[in-house]
Design a protein around this motif. Sequence first.
Motif, PDB file in Angstrom:
ATOM      1  N   ILE A 175      10.349   6.034 -10.813  1.00  0.00           N
ATOM      2  CA  ILE A 175      11.408   6.460 -11.736  1.00  0.00           C
ATOM      3  C   ILE A 175      12.544   6.742 -10.441  1.00  0.00           C
ATOM      4  O   ILE A 175      13.966   6.077 -11.017  1.00  0.00           O
ATOM      5  CB  ILE A 175      11.099   7.910 -11.725  1.00  0.00           C
ATOM      6  CG1 ILE A 175       9.968   7.955 -12.488  1.00  0.00           C
ATOM      7  CG2 ILE A 175      12.094   8.292 -12.835  1.00  0.00           C
ATOM      8  CD1 ILE A 175       9.378   9.077 -13.378  1.00  0.00           C
ATOM      9  N   LYS A 176      12.764   7.427  -9.656  1.00  0.00           N
ATOM     10  CA  LYS A 176      13.771   7.074  -8.760  1.00  0.00           C
ATOM     11  C   LYS A 176      13.565   7.804  -7.076  1.00  0.00           C
ATOM     12  O   LYS A 176      12.504   8.717  -7.213  1.00  0.00           O
ATOM     13  CB  LYS A 176      14.562   8.719  -9.538  1.00  0.00           C
ATOM     14  CG  LYS A 176      16.171   8.048  -8.684  1.00  0.00           C
ATOM     15  CD  LYS A 176      17.189   8.908  -9.102  1.00  0.00           C
ATOM     16  CE  LYS A 176      18.733   9.115  -8.539  1.00  0.00           C
ATOM     17  NZ  LYS A 176      19.642   9.825  -9.351  1.00  0.00           N
ATOM     18  N   THR A 177      14.372   7.691  -6.086  1.00  0.00           N
ATOM     19  CA  THR A 177      13.863   7.952  -4.842  1.00  0.00           C
ATOM     20  C   THR A 177      15.252   8.817  -4.840  1.00  0.00           C
ATOM     21  O   THR A 177      16.420   9.225  -4.829  1.00  0.00           O
ATOM     22  CB  THR A 177      14.437   7.038  -3.915  1.00  0.00           C
ATOM     23  OG1 THR A 177      12.940   6.163  -3.834  1.00  0.00           O
ATOM     24  CG2 THR A 177      14.261   7.591  -2.788  1.00  0.00           C
ATOM     25  N   ILE A 178      15.066  10.487  -4.298  1.00  0.00           N
ATOM     26  CA  ILE A 178      15.987  11.358  -3.648  1.00  0.00           C
ATOM     27  C   ILE A 178      16.353  11.311  -2.539  1.00  0.00           C
ATOM     28  O   ILE A 178      15.654  11.236  -1.349  1.00  0.00           O
ATOM     29  CB  ILE A 178      15.334  12.972  -4.544  1.00  0.00           C
ATOM     30  CG1 ILE A 178      14.907  12.559  -5.815  1.00  0.00           C
ATOM     31  CG2 ILE A 178      16.130  13.634  -4.325  1.00  0.00           C
ATOM     32  CD1 ILE A 178      15.756  12.441  -6.789  1.00  0.00           C
ATOM     33  N   ASP A 179      17.697  10.963  -2.132  1.00  0.00           N
ATOM     34  CA  ASP A 179      17.659  10.744  -0.494  1.00  0.00           C
ATOM     35  C   ASP A 179      17.846  12.622   0.206  1.00  0.00           C
ATOM     36  O   ASP A 179      17.647  13.536  -0.552  1.00  0.00           O
ATOM     37  CB  ASP A 179      18.825  10.454  -0.444  1.00  0.00           C
ATOM     38  CG  ASP A 179      18.985   9.247  -0.487  1.00  0.00           C
ATOM     39  OD1 ASP A 179      17.959   8.195  -0.656  1.00  0.00           O
ATOM     40  OD2 ASP A 179      20.879   8.516  -0.778  1.00  0.00           O
ATOM     41  N   SER A 180      17.333  12.552   1.390  1.00  0.00           N
ATOM     42  CA  SER A 180      17.437  13.614   2.103  1.00  0.00           C
ATOM     43  C   SER A 180      18.642  14.578   2.109  1.00  0.00           C
ATOM     44  O   SER A 180      19.719  13.848   1.989  1.00  0.00           O
ATOM     45  CB  SER A 180      16.583  13.572   4.224  1.00  0.00           C
ATOM     46  OG  SER A 180      17.985  12.803   4.196  1.00  0.00           O
ATOM     47  N   GLY A 181      18.711  15.613   2.183  1.00  0.00           N
ATOM     48  CA  GLY A 181      19.924  17.343   2.193  1.00  0.00           C
ATOM     49  C   GLY A 181      19.836  17.352   1.080  1.00  0.00           C
ATOM     50  O   GLY A 181      20.846  17.446   1.100  1.00  0.00           O
ATOM     51  N   ALA A 182      18.982  17.029   0.013  1.00  0.00           N
ATOM     52  CA  ALA A 182      19.224  17.562  -1.232  1.00  0.00           C
ATOM     53  C   ALA A 182      18.294  18.780  -0.454  1.00  0.00           C
ATOM     54  O   ALA A 182      17.109  18.950  -0.453  1.00  0.00           O
ATOM     55  CB  ALA A 182      18.498  17.252  -2.140  1.00  0.00           C
ATOM     56  N   THR A 183      19.220  20.545  -1.445  1.00  0.00           N
ATOM     57  CA  THR A 183      18.704  20.968  -1.439  1.00  0.00           C
ATOM     58  C   THR A 183      18.114  21.899  -2.712  1.00  0.00           C
ATOM     59  O   THR A 183      17.246  22.803  -3.061  1.00  0.00           O
ATOM     60  CB  THR A 183      19.835  22.136  -1.326  1.00  0.00           C
ATOM     61  OG1 THR A 183      20.962  22.351  -2.461  1.00  0.00           O
ATOM     62  CG2 THR A 183      20.701  22.470  -0.056  1.00  0.00           C
TER      63      THR A 183
END
Length: 669
Positions: A175-183
């Motif tokens: 569906i989607k990729t969430i990059d690093s750094g997300a809290t």
Amino acid sequence: MPSLTKEVSLGYWKLRFQVTENSTSVANNTSNVGYSATLISTGGTAQYNGAGEIHIYINGAHVLAKAVNINVMTNGGSQSLGSGTTTVGHDADGSKNVSVSATYKQVGTAYYLPKGGTVSGTLKLTDIPRATDITVDISNGTTLGNSITIKGTPNVSSFSHKIAYSLNNGDPVDIKTIDSGATSISEAWAIPTSLASSITESDLATLNLILYTYNGSTLIGSKQTSITVKIPESYVPTIGTISISEAVSSIASKFGKYVAEKSQLKFNISASGSNGSAIASCTTNIDKKSYTGQSFTTDVINGPLTNSDTIDIEYTVTVTDSRGRTASKTGAVSILTYYKPMFSMFSVQRANSSYTVDENSGTYALFRYTYDISKLDNKNTASMIIKYKATDAASWTTLNTVTSSPYTAINTEYHGGNIFDATKEYEVMIGLKDYFMSDYIYAYAHVNSTYTLINWANSGKAMSLFKQSDLNLSGSETDAVKSAYENWFEVHGDSYFSEMPNVMEDSSKTSSEISAHNTKLNNANKGTPLDKYILNKFHPIGCLYLSTNNVNPGDLFGGSWVSYGEGRVLIGAGTGTDANGKQMTFTAGATGGEYSHQLTVNEMPSHNHSPSSTGKVQVANLGGGSYVVADLSQKGNTNWAYKTASTGGNQSHNNMMPYIGGYIWRRVA
């Protein structure tokens, strides 16, 4: 924090080994593990000095190797052999089971020194949260096309994530990729309507939502949750063209339209599923029958009785797809009404040459008849035939045949010509047939000999009631003729109505014809008894006799009679109009009506239910003293609803008119 303590006997000593998890690092997926080894005296005397070695292994690593010297000590005394800490990496999912061991080696040889030995075990470390937990907000619904929100809180902000789904445990789809750094993760996603093509056997499916957690390119782990998704209500099968044709080729070529009671309809129905579904079944209801399949031929279509030239036969086609969804389509077929040719009146009377009724001496035939034949768009063919014969004759004579009769005849006269002998009785029949009939249907009539109330033969030896006497001799007859009549009466007596023809005195007749005629005169069976003549005059075959006595009229008057119309009332043949203005046709011998009838919704008077606008009313009994109550004072408030209670027994009602019983008989012979 988890810890582990193990001991092993070393002779007059024991080795105690302790391992403890001191702390964890979520970011590094590691634990700090501490360890220690202790020697404890178990003897009752003082121990001597001596040398030894201690070796400790944590998670396969040799973390301690040390030479030690044992000091003198008393019973219960202890000596630390060594301690320290080490870092242990967890598995990718954050779990870890650590193998640990401690080994003491004896170096000195004194009797009371510790002997060698090993102690080992496994320490399960604290699970370190790695893969991010997933939750889903489905407050907007889970129908295909609805938007849901996929949520999660990463355990480590440097982790990256990927969201995917799988349908019914199939292969995952990204569906989607969430990059690093997300809290935090909060991703709105519309459930694809394209999934419908993979959900074909039900309108529900299980959708697995998966959240993968990565540390760089390394998969840390995944978490998933499941929701039930539904096919949109609008995804229903579609009914396309409904092709209807005549299955009876002769009707199609003759009339070009459908004919009630004769036509069979051939249906071909095109239908398709929606968004991947397939058509599982097709049912068509027409003319009070049900047919399955998308191609079929009906039984003969009857339709309701009506006086209209055409009727519309409604049909309903219902298809069900592989998901269980249905769709219906209604239509109507215009059909020509048909009924068999029918007579409502037929009579034959004697008439003179001007066709004025003359029952006293007429020898001409005056026919009157009323009949009706289905027009069928003026394409039906109508034929009529008239036949007659003397009552004692063996065969019928065709008087007239009309191959193109009109469809309707009302009180029509037909002049049959001079076909009746004044002294004979006749049987007459008229027949009708149309395109669908191979033979005629007939109506019958009886014609008596000419009528005279009382007629004395001029011979003075006989009389005739209600007809002319055959013995009206002119006086100029020869002695042989008179003798023949006298001989006839000697055989038959004078209680018979004479039906014999006059003696032949025609020079054109041969002797054999005269002989045959005279033989007929002397036939002992010639003549009609008085009681039979009266019976035929007043109760001809086909007439009805009504009585309150259960006595067969045959016992009273003669002839053969059968019980008729048991449990039914009589209605005059012809036409009538009901309360709705519908014209009804009644044919002699036809039956109809019903003893009881259950009203349909369309037959009920139009009405509504209006409860009072105040107070409360019980609308349901839940049992156990619990009720559902509507507050009628809230009438008009859209947040409240109320209803009236149902009543009625759903039974058929008596449909019979006031009646009185009796006996009805019909003469059949």
